[in-house]
Design a protein around this motif. Sequence first.
Motif, PDB file in Angstrom:
ATOM      1  N   LYS A  31      -2.802   6.548  -7.663  1.00 19.59           N
ATOM      2  CA  LYS A  31      -1.783   5.507  -7.600  1.00 19.59           C
ATOM      3  C   LYS A  31      -0.449   6.180  -7.352  1.00 19.59           C
ATOM      4  O   LYS A  31      -0.111   7.171  -8.005  1.00 19.59           O
ATOM      5  CB  LYS A  31      -1.772   4.722  -8.910  1.00 19.59           C
ATOM      6  N   ALA A  32       0.321   5.669  -6.390  1.00 24.38           N
ATOM      7  CA  ALA A  32       1.587   6.300  -6.035  1.00 24.38           C
ATOM      8  C   ALA A  32       2.629   5.239  -5.740  1.00 24.38           C
ATOM      9  O   ALA A  32       2.309   4.103  -5.403  1.00 24.38           O
ATOM     10  CB  ALA A  32       1.400   7.203  -4.814  1.00 24.38           C
ATOM     11  N   MET A  67       1.640  12.058  -4.823  1.00 26.39           N
ATOM     12  CA  MET A  67       0.587  12.300  -3.838  1.00 26.39           C
ATOM     13  C   MET A  67       0.969  13.453  -2.906  1.00 26.39           C
ATOM     14  O   MET A  67       2.118  13.563  -2.479  1.00 26.39           O
ATOM     15  CB  MET A  67       0.350  11.037  -3.011  1.00 26.39           C
ATOM     16  N   ARG A  68      -0.030  14.281  -2.578  1.00 27.96           N
ATOM     17  CA  ARG A  68       0.140  15.366  -1.612  1.00 27.96           C
ATOM     18  C   ARG A  68      -1.008  15.303  -0.620  1.00 27.96           C
ATOM     19  O   ARG A  68      -2.170  15.201  -1.018  1.00 27.96           O
ATOM     20  CB  ARG A  68       0.131  16.739  -2.291  1.00 27.96           C
ATOM     21  N   ALA A 115       1.474  -0.480   4.601  1.00 28.86           N
ATOM     22  CA  ALA A 115       0.446  -1.110   3.765  1.00 28.86           C
ATOM     23  C   ALA A 115       0.188  -0.331   2.479  1.00 28.86           C
ATOM     24  O   ALA A 115      -0.379  -0.863   1.528  1.00 28.86           O
ATOM     25  CB  ALA A 115      -0.859  -1.252   4.555  1.00 28.86           C
ATOM     26  N   GLY A 116       0.576   0.944   2.449  1.00 28.89           N
ATOM     27  CA  GLY A 116       0.333   1.778   1.275  1.00 28.89           C
ATOM     28  C   GLY A 116      -1.139   2.114   1.097  1.00 28.89           C
ATOM     29  O   GLY A 116      -1.618   2.228  -0.023  1.00 28.89           O
ATOM     30  N   THR A 117      -1.849   2.306   2.229  1.00 26.37           N
ATOM     31  CA  THR A 117      -3.274   2.615   2.166  1.00 26.37           C
ATOM     32  C   THR A 117      -3.568   3.926   2.892  1.00 26.37           C
ATOM     33  O   THR A 117      -2.888   4.289   3.845  1.00 26.37           O
ATOM     34  CB  THR A 117      -4.128   1.501   2.809  1.00 26.37           C
ATOM     35  N   VAL A 118      -4.607   4.603   2.419  1.00 26.00           N
ATOM     36  CA  VAL A 118      -5.108   5.805   3.071  1.00 26.00           C
ATOM     37  C   VAL A 118      -6.589   5.582   3.357  1.00 26.00           C
ATOM     38  O   VAL A 118      -7.342   5.170   2.472  1.00 26.00           O
ATOM     39  CB  VAL A 118      -4.943   7.064   2.190  1.00 26.00           C
ATOM     40  N   VAL A 119      -7.003   5.840   4.602  1.00 22.22           N
ATOM     41  CA  VAL A 119      -8.412   5.774   4.983  1.00 22.22           C
ATOM     42  C   VAL A 119      -8.831   7.172   5.404  1.00 22.22           C
ATOM     43  O   VAL A 119      -8.287   7.726   6.361  1.00 22.22           O
ATOM     44  CB  VAL A 119      -8.652   4.770   6.131  1.00 22.22           C
ATOM     45  N   MET A 120      -9.781   7.736   4.651  1.00 23.45           N
ATOM     46  CA  MET A 120     -10.293   9.070   4.950  1.00 23.45           C
ATOM     47  C   MET A 120     -11.696   8.925   5.530  1.00 23.45           C
ATOM     48  O   MET A 120     -12.499   8.140   5.010  1.00 23.45           O
ATOM     49  CB  MET A 120     -10.321   9.923   3.690  1.00 23.45           C
ATOM     50  N   THR A 121     -11.985   9.662   6.595  1.00 23.93           N
ATOM     51  CA  THR A 121     -13.296   9.574   7.240  1.00 23.93           C
ATOM     52  C   THR A 121     -13.840  10.958   7.549  1.00 23.93           C
ATOM     53  O   THR A 121     -13.094  11.909   7.722  1.00 23.93           O
ATOM     54  CB  THR A 121     -13.209   8.761   8.548  1.00 23.93           C
ATOM     55  N   GLY A 122     -15.174  11.012   7.633  1.00 24.94           N
ATOM     56  CA  GLY A 122     -15.858  12.245   8.003  1.00 24.94           C
ATOM     57  C   GLY A 122     -16.138  13.148   6.823  1.00 24.94           C
ATOM     58  O   GLY A 122     -15.257  13.864   6.381  1.00 24.94           O
ATOM     59  N   ASN A 123     -17.349  13.090   6.304  1.00 27.20           N
ATOM     60  CA  ASN A 123     -17.780  13.960   5.196  1.00 27.20           C
ATOM     61  C   ASN A 123     -16.776  13.962   4.041  1.00 27.20           C
ATOM     62  O   ASN A 123     -16.262  15.008   3.647  1.00 27.20           O
ATOM     63  CB  ASN A 123     -18.014  15.389   5.682  1.00 27.20           C
ATOM     64  N   LEU A 142      -2.932   2.803  -2.498  1.00 29.09           N
ATOM     65  CA  LEU A 142      -2.092   3.635  -3.350  1.00 29.09           C
ATOM     66  C   LEU A 142      -1.267   2.829  -4.345  1.00 29.09           C
ATOM     67  O   LEU A 142      -0.909   3.328  -5.401  1.00 29.09           O
ATOM     68  CB  LEU A 142      -1.170   4.504  -2.499  1.00 29.09           C
ATOM     69  N   SER A 143      -0.973   1.575  -4.029  1.00 20.37           N
ATOM     70  CA  SER A 143      -0.161   0.776  -4.952  1.00 20.37           C
ATOM     71  C   SER A 143      -0.956   0.315  -6.168  1.00 20.37           C
ATOM     72  O   SER A 143      -0.402   0.158  -7.251  1.00 20.37           O
ATOM     73  CB  SER A 143       0.471  -0.414  -4.235  1.00 20.37           C
ATOM     74  N   THR A 144      -2.264   0.101  -6.007  1.00 19.08           N
ATOM     75  CA  THR A 144      -3.093  -0.349  -7.140  1.00 19.08           C
ATOM     76  C   THR A 144      -3.927   0.777  -7.737  1.00 19.08           C
ATOM     77  O   THR A 144      -4.409   0.662  -8.856  1.00 19.08           O
ATOM     78  CB  THR A 144      -4.057  -1.468  -6.714  1.00 19.08           C
TER      79      THR A 144
END
Length: 162
Positions: A31-32, A67-68, A115-123, A142-144
């Motif tokens: 959360k950030a 967050m880093r 939007a305050g979102t991060v989408v990580m993909t690939g393994n 990240l907000s919730t």
Amino acid sequence: MRRIVGFLAVNAVLLIPAMALAQQINFGGMKANTKAPVEVTADQLNVNQDSGQAVFSGNVLIAQDQMRLKAPKVEVNYAKGDTSKISTLHATGGVTLVSATDAAEAQEAVYDVAAGTVVMTGNVLLTQGDNVMSGNRLDVDLSTGMGQMQGRVRTILTPGKK
């Protein structure tokens, strides 16, 4: 009674694959404050004024609140017509996202700043203390501090010690 037991057994078997495909996760540590300034440091910066795009490369570190995000290359896309507002950050080449208590790794990540979102993909590999989870895609709000792991999810849970 046999019908009820049979019904429950069949439904349990049908639900197990669905649970393995997507897992809702609480990322209290991820959360950030999404309104905090975004600081980017890197070895090199290339800016294309015509396309409204900037590319940071070499030891890129993005910091916002707690967050880093680290990656070899990050493309910055600005809001249309406003180069003072960042729209998205697209990190590639092996990405690490860390917070106070959680860490995630993936091949790439897209941070939608508005939007305050991060989408990580690939393994994707997520570590929360002694617990580890992997999958193909991780969406984090990240907000919730809530997220969802998708795509052949595998979890290793370590029970608490007494």
